[in-house]
Scaffold this active site. Sequence first.
Site, short mmCIF file in Angstrom:
data_model
loop_
_atom_site.label_atom_id
_atom_site.label_comp_id
_atom_site.label_asym_id
_atom_site.label_seq_id
_atom_site.Cartn_x
_atom_site.Cartn_y
_atom_site.Cartn_z
N TYR A 33 1.83 5.12 6.26
CA TYR A 33 1.24 6.22 7.02
C TYR A 33 2.30 7.16 7.56
O TYR A 33 3.50 6.87 7.50
CB TYR A 33 0.38 5.67 8.18
N ARG A 52 9.55 11.13 3.91
CA ARG A 52 9.50 9.74 4.37
C ARG A 52 8.25 9.03 3.86
O ARG A 52 8.29 7.85 3.49
CB ARG A 52 9.58 9.67 5.90
N ARG A 100 -10.81 -8.89 -2.93
CA ARG A 100 -9.63 -9.38 -2.20
C ARG A 100 -8.83 -10.38 -3.03
O ARG A 100 -9.28 -11.48 -3.32
CB ARG A 100 -10.06 -10.01 -0.89
N HIS A 102 -4.40 -11.13 -3.73
CA HIS A 102 -3.07 -10.68 -3.31
C HIS A 102 -2.42 -9.76 -4.34
O HIS A 102 -1.81 -8.75 -3.99
CB HIS A 102 -2.15 -11.86 -3.03
N GLU A 178 14.82 -0.59 17.94
CA GLU A 178 14.14 0.66 18.30
C GLU A 178 13.05 0.33 19.30
O GLU A 178 12.87 -0.83 19.67
CB GLU A 178 13.56 1.32 17.03
N LEU A 202 13.01 2.39 11.83
CA LEU A 202 12.48 3.55 11.13
C LEU A 202 13.43 4.73 11.29
O LEU A 202 13.93 4.98 12.40
CB LEU A 202 11.12 3.90 11.73
#
Length: 284
Positions: A33, A52, A100, A102, A178, A202
């Site tokens: 995101y 990014r 579902r 993996h 961070e 990040l």
Amino acid sequence: MPGLAYLNGRFLALEDATVSIEDRGFQFGDGVYEVIRVYRGAPFRLHDHFLRFERSARAIALPCPLSAAEWETAIRDGIARSQCGEGKVYVQLTRGAAPREHLFPSATRPTLVMTFREMAGPDASQRRGVGAVTLPDLRWARCSIKSLNLLPNLLARQAANEAGAFEAILVRDGVVTEGAASNVCLVNDGGLVTPSLNDQLLAGVTRAVVLDLAGQLGIAVDERAVREEELPRADEIFLIGTTIEVLPVVRLNGAPVGAGTPGAVTRAIAEAFRRCVLSETGRA
Ligand SMILES: Cc1ncc(COP(=O)(O)O)c(C=O)c1O
């Protein structure tokens, strides 16, 4: 303005935007995101966020479905349609909906979602300084990827909140990484000290802006490993991030940082950041 959504190329009202319960973002957090700040209708550092976003997607083997130009067009279009003034754009890409399992599905269309919402920046009280607490960094080893898996961040922020603080400053093996939702910077002897970039934090878009601005102001920048014990001895500490901009930390684990008020260097950086927003978006 009510929020607006974008779902795989279509704009629609936020309440009408739904994805499958089999979406891998929902089931596994299998996605990435971005959050982009909007200052009176203009997105800030849009291209940096795209770079990014693409990097994060590539790091989890998820092809980015939009080119830089398409991304920019969609986001500017959404801002205009939503009449978003002061706001934020949330962009999320997942590996799509599939039973579902993996292993990556072989022929699934990724889900690309955006939301456009009004948002005010930090309030006057926050700009006068916030509290932070140090907490162990319980996250995985690839925190440079802006992945949807934020559970340790949420737990840390909640714990900070319950301790009366705004942010959790995370520490791994004695080294500051961070904030749970921000980058961290210390000020010592008039210069900035901030954790160098590696997989454990990040690469903040705002962090890069701040370090550039420090250079322009003639403020020294030392990017290196920062030990936990340096925090209480710092002259100043501040947090950096898209939605919080530059926020002074005036209390750490209940004790004052420096004089317990925003320091001169933090104030100079915050002011330079405000001017930078003004010059790049025409507004601040
Ligand atoms: C864990 C973490 N670190 C750093 C940041 C700051 O990054 P940016 O300045 O790109 O918003 C964020 C922003 O949300 C974050 O969640």
